[in-house]
Design an enzyme around this catalytic site. Structure first.
Site, PDB file in Angstrom:
ATOM      1  N   GLY A  10       7.854 -84.067  22.103  1.00  0.00           N
ATOM      2  CA  GLY A  10       9.134 -84.051  21.397  1.00  0.00           C
ATOM      3  C   GLY A  10      10.281 -84.433  22.334  1.00  0.00           C
ATOM      4  O   GLY A  10      10.081 -84.629  23.541  1.00  0.00           O
ATOM      5  N   GLN A  11      11.475 -84.497  21.776  1.00  0.00           N
ATOM      6  CA  GLN A  11      12.650 -84.927  22.558  1.00  0.00           C
ATOM      7  C   GLN A  11      12.927 -84.001  23.743  1.00  0.00           C
ATOM      8  O   GLN A  11      13.111 -84.446  24.872  1.00  0.00           O
ATOM      9  CB  GLN A  11      13.893 -84.912  21.676  1.00  0.00           C
ATOM     10  N   LEU A  39      -0.218 -75.330  17.253  1.00  0.00           N
ATOM     11  CA  LEU A  39       0.379 -74.030  16.924  1.00  0.00           C
ATOM     12  C   LEU A  39       0.185 -73.645  15.458  1.00  0.00           C
ATOM     13  O   LEU A  39       0.638 -72.588  15.035  1.00  0.00           O
ATOM     14  CB  LEU A  39       1.878 -74.056  17.251  1.00  0.00           C
ATOM     15  N   ALA A  62       8.312 -77.337  17.343  1.00  0.00           N
ATOM     16  CA  ALA A  62       8.870 -76.821  16.086  1.00  0.00           C
ATOM     17  C   ALA A  62       8.561 -77.795  14.963  1.00  0.00           C
ATOM     18  O   ALA A  62       8.259 -78.967  15.215  1.00  0.00           O
ATOM     19  CB  ALA A  62      10.385 -76.647  16.209  1.00  0.00           C
ATOM     20  N   TYR A  63       8.651 -77.285  13.748  1.00  0.00           N
ATOM     21  CA  TYR A  63       8.624 -78.156  12.562  1.00  0.00           C
ATOM     22  C   TYR A  63      10.075 -78.548  12.354  1.00  0.00           C
ATOM     23  O   TYR A  63      10.884 -77.742  11.911  1.00  0.00           O
ATOM     24  CB  TYR A  63       8.069 -77.390  11.353  1.00  0.00           C
ATOM     25  N   ASP A 104      21.323 -74.289  15.126  1.00  0.00           N
ATOM     26  CA  ASP A 104      22.602 -73.966  14.478  1.00  0.00           C
ATOM     27  C   ASP A 104      22.411 -73.797  12.962  1.00  0.00           C
ATOM     28  O   ASP A 104      23.274 -73.230  12.293  1.00  0.00           O
ATOM     29  CB  ASP A 104      23.622 -75.087  14.751  1.00  0.00           C
ATOM     30  N   TYR A 127      14.162 -74.927   6.613  1.00  0.00           N
ATOM     31  CA  TYR A 127      14.047 -75.090   8.066  1.00  0.00           C
ATOM     32  C   TYR A 127      14.822 -73.971   8.769  1.00  0.00           C
ATOM     33  O   TYR A 127      14.293 -73.274   9.636  1.00  0.00           O
ATOM     34  CB  TYR A 127      14.584 -76.479   8.469  1.00  0.00           C
ATOM     35  N   LYS A 131      13.286 -70.887  11.026  1.00  0.00           N
ATOM     36  CA  LYS A 131      13.701 -70.745  12.432  1.00  0.00           C
ATOM     37  C   LYS A 131      14.309 -69.356  12.659  1.00  0.00           C
ATOM     38  O   LYS A 131      14.079 -68.724  13.692  1.00  0.00           O
ATOM     39  CB  LYS A 131      14.706 -71.845  12.825  1.00  0.00           C
ATOM     40  N   TRP A 153      22.130 -80.770  16.664  1.00  0.00           N
ATOM     41  CA  TRP A 153      22.276 -82.236  16.651  1.00  0.00           C
ATOM     42  C   TRP A 153      21.661 -82.879  17.906  1.00  0.00           C
ATOM     43  O   TRP A 153      22.338 -83.628  18.623  1.00  0.00           O
ATOM     44  CB  TRP A 153      23.751 -82.625  16.555  1.00  0.00           C
TER      45      TRP A 153
HETATM   46  N1  LIG Z   1      16.370 -82.264  16.714  1.00  0.00           N
HETATM   47  C1  LIG Z   1      17.468 -81.582  16.400  1.00  0.00           C
HETATM   48  O1  LIG Z   1      18.482 -82.148  15.959  1.00  0.00           O
HETATM   49  C2  LIG Z   1      17.521 -80.080  16.608  1.00  0.00           C
HETATM   50  C3  LIG Z   1      18.677 -79.397  16.200  1.00  0.00           C
HETATM   51  C4  LIG Z   1      18.734 -78.009  16.391  1.00  0.00           C
HETATM   52  C5  LIG Z   1      17.666 -77.346  16.985  1.00  0.00           C
HETATM   53  N2  LIG Z   1      16.556 -78.055  17.355  1.00  0.00           N
HETATM   54  C6  LIG Z   1      15.425 -77.312  17.970  1.00  0.00           C
HETATM   55  O2  LIG Z   1      15.234 -77.808  19.275  1.00  0.00           O
HETATM   56  C7  LIG Z   1      13.849 -77.727  19.623  1.00  0.00           C
HETATM   57  C8  LIG Z   1      13.389 -79.058  20.175  1.00  0.00           C
HETATM   58  O3  LIG Z   1      13.625 -80.053  19.183  1.00  0.00           O
HETATM   59  P1  LIG Z   1      13.260 -81.581  19.393  1.00  0.00           P
HETATM   60  O4  LIG Z   1      14.394 -82.378  18.891  1.00  0.00           O
HETATM   61  O5  LIG Z   1      12.720 -81.796  20.756  1.00  0.00           O
HETATM   62  O6  LIG Z   1      12.077 -81.690  18.310  1.00  0.00           O
HETATM   63  P2  LIG Z   1      10.988 -82.840  18.138  1.00  0.00           P
HETATM   64  O7  LIG Z   1      11.363 -84.039  18.889  1.00  0.00           O
HETATM   65  O8  LIG Z   1      10.743 -82.942  16.671  1.00  0.00           O
HETATM   66  O9  LIG Z   1       9.719 -82.188  18.835  1.00  0.00           O
HETATM   67  C9  LIG Z   1       9.045 -81.116  18.273  1.00  0.00           C
HETATM   68  C10 LIG Z   1       7.651 -81.124  18.827  1.00  0.00           C
HETATM   69  O10 LIG Z   1       6.931 -80.052  18.215  1.00  0.00           O
HETATM   70  C11 LIG Z   1       5.610 -80.489  18.054  1.00  0.00           C
HETATM   71  N3  LIG Z   1       4.866 -79.798  17.026  1.00  0.00           N
HETATM   72  C12 LIG Z   1       5.070 -79.819  15.692  1.00  0.00           C
HETATM   73  N4  LIG Z   1       4.087 -79.149  15.060  1.00  0.00           N
HETATM   74  C13 LIG Z   1       3.253 -78.689  16.023  1.00  0.00           C
HETATM   75  C14 LIG Z   1       2.051 -77.952  16.021  1.00  0.00           C
HETATM   76  N5  LIG Z   1       1.453 -77.581  14.871  1.00  0.00           N
HETATM   77  N6  LIG Z   1       1.471 -77.636  17.200  1.00  0.00           N
HETATM   78  C15 LIG Z   1       2.017 -78.039  18.360  1.00  0.00           C
HETATM   79  N7  LIG Z   1       3.139 -78.769  18.443  1.00  0.00           N
HETATM   80  C16 LIG Z   1       3.749 -79.094  17.280  1.00  0.00           C
HETATM   81  C17 LIG Z   1       5.723 -81.961  17.675  1.00  0.00           C
HETATM   82  O11 LIG Z   1       4.501 -82.587  17.948  1.00  0.00           O
HETATM   83  P3  LIG Z   1       4.199 -84.095  17.492  1.00  0.00           P
HETATM   84  O12 LIG Z   1       4.937 -84.941  18.481  1.00  0.00           O
HETATM   85  O13 LIG Z   1       2.725 -84.200  17.610  1.00  0.00           O
HETATM   86  O14 LIG Z   1       4.704 -84.238  16.096  1.00  0.00           O
HETATM   87  C18 LIG Z   1       6.879 -82.423  18.536  1.00  0.00           C
HETATM   88  O15 LIG Z   1       6.418 -83.005  19.739  1.00  0.00           O
HETATM   89  C19 LIG Z   1      13.118 -77.266  18.360  1.00  0.00           C
HETATM   90  O16 LIG Z   1      12.915 -75.882  18.432  1.00  0.00           O
HETATM   91  C20 LIG Z   1      14.109 -77.554  17.247  1.00  0.00           C
HETATM   92  O17 LIG Z   1      13.949 -76.667  16.160  1.00  0.00           O
HETATM   93  C21 LIG Z   1      16.460 -79.405  17.197  1.00  0.00           C
END
Ligand SMILES: NC(=O)c1ccc[n+]([C@@H]2O[C@H](COP(=O)([O-])OP(=O)(O)OC[C@H]3O[C@@H](n4cnc5c(N)ncnc54)[C@H](OP(=O)(O)O)[C@@H]3O)[C@@H](O)[C@H]2O)c1
Length: 298
Positions: A10-11, A39, A62-63, A104, A127, A131, A153
């Site tokens: 993920g990012q 997970l 995360a989902y 957020d 979502y 969370k 974001w």
């Molecule tokens: N993105 C946003 O704008 C945002 C905003 C607020 C908070 N957040 C929080 O910040 C955190 C990091 O977000 P991010 O942007 O890095 O998210 P992301 O790019 O969507 O990465 C999430 C990762 O979780 C993995 N994942 C999903 N289902 C899984 C499972 N069953 N088992 C193991 N891994 C699994 C995904 O794997 P795959 O690569 O295989 O799909 C992905 O690599 C998360 O907790 C998110 O809720 C994000």
């Protein structure tokens, strides 16, 4: 310390991995993707920790698909709540510290001032609800040794995100209509990753049985999605224009909060973390993006 980072594809996971590669950190990191630690099954999680010795978990998995979560509630709940509960139980019984990332979107966005960690949460969508349940599970199981960081974001050099989407859309369109009545603060995943690494290095984090706490982290300042897109096009120097529209004219499956600006005072004071202005971080990300070859952006 042996540190496990979930969501390695993920990012945030990728940003932390890249920072660890570049910096001298006296800990051993293990980055696991979904293939290495899925997970979606609590017994899977249990088995993993029975065979691996871990001192700290950074849970970046995360989902994260906000709209899909409305249709796939069970799947979202499994990753954002049930798996987090299992991780907290294992952490507590094995004296593992936990840094968990939240959102957020636990807020309803009706505040007229930045949200503090102590403000009441009231998510508008599945979502955010899942969370929040993950957060609550951690806080009820782990009175000590857990940190929850709510962020907003998130964008980065990697994968699909708002910045990447706007860059691609400007290549095919002369004008884009972007929502201007949802206000928040962008977060460059690399800055969040650095904040996590700074917390780990901080003596306060390493105190024995430190009470579990929630913190807010994003970049500094505030903007709408329209302002954010406009800044992307300013940096690109493209001719594509950006026009503001209201949320009513851009219907989405999941409801989104109107204002999720968060106060970062607590994290910055407690862990001495400098919060960078969002436009400066955006410039930095777009500069890095321009130098990355396509496979590294995925
Ligand atoms: N993105 C946003 O704008 C945002 C905003 C607020 C908070 N957040 C929080 O910040 C955190 C990091 O977000 P991010 O942007 O890095 O998210 P992301 O790019 O969507 O990465 C999430 C990762 O979780 C993995 N994942 C999903 N289902 C899984 C499972 N069953 N088992 C193991 N891994 C699994 C995904 O794997 P795959 O690569 O295989 O799909 C992905 O690599 C998360 O907790 C998110 O809720 C994000």
């Amino acid at each position: 310390m042996f540190i496990l980072v979930t969501g390695a594809n993920g990012q945030l996971g990728k940003s932390i991995k890249s920072l660890v590669k570049q910096q001298k950190i006296s800990h051993s990191f293990v980055f696991v993707t979904r293939n290495q630690l899925d997970l979606s099954s609590p017994s899977n999680i249990q088995n993993y920790f029975e065979t691996h010795k871990i001192d700290l978990i950074i849970n970046c998995a995360a989902y994260t698909s906000v709209d899909r979560a409305e249709y796939y509630q069970k799947e979202a709940d499994m990753i954002n709540h049930i798996a987090v509960k299992k991780i907290a139980e294992i952490s507590k019984s094995n004296n593992i510290k936990l840094i968990h990332i939240s959102t957020d979107f636990v807020f309803d966005g009706l505040n007229h001032r930045p949200y503090f960690e102590s403000d009441a949460s009231s998510p508008l969508n599945i979502y955010g609800k899942t969370k929040l349940e993950g957060e609550n599970a951690i806080l009820s199981i782990m009175k000590f040794n857990a940190i929850i960081i709510r962020t907003s974001w998130v964008y980065s050099e990697y994968g699909n995100n708002f910045v990447d989407t706007i860059i691609k859309l400007t290549q095919k369109n002369n004008n884009l209509n972007i929502v201007s009545d949802q206000i928040g603060t962008p977060t460059y995943a690399r800055d969040l990753g650095q904040a996590v690494l700074n917390i780990i290095k901080n003596d306060k984090f390493n105190e024995l049985d430190r009470a579990s706490e929630i913190y807010h982290y994003s970049n500094e300042g505030e903007c709408s999605w329209y302002d954010f897109a406009k800044e992307v096009t300013n940096i690109l120097g493209t001719k594509c224009t950006i026009s503001p529209i209201n949320s009513e004219n851009y219907p989405t499956t999941a409801r989104r909060p109107r204002n999720t600006i968060m106060s970062k005072d607590k994290i910055s004071k407690e862990f001495d973390i400098k919060i960078i202005f969002w436009k400066d971080s955006l410039k930095c990300c777009m500069k890095n993006l321009a130098t990355l070859s396509p496979p590294n952006k995925e």
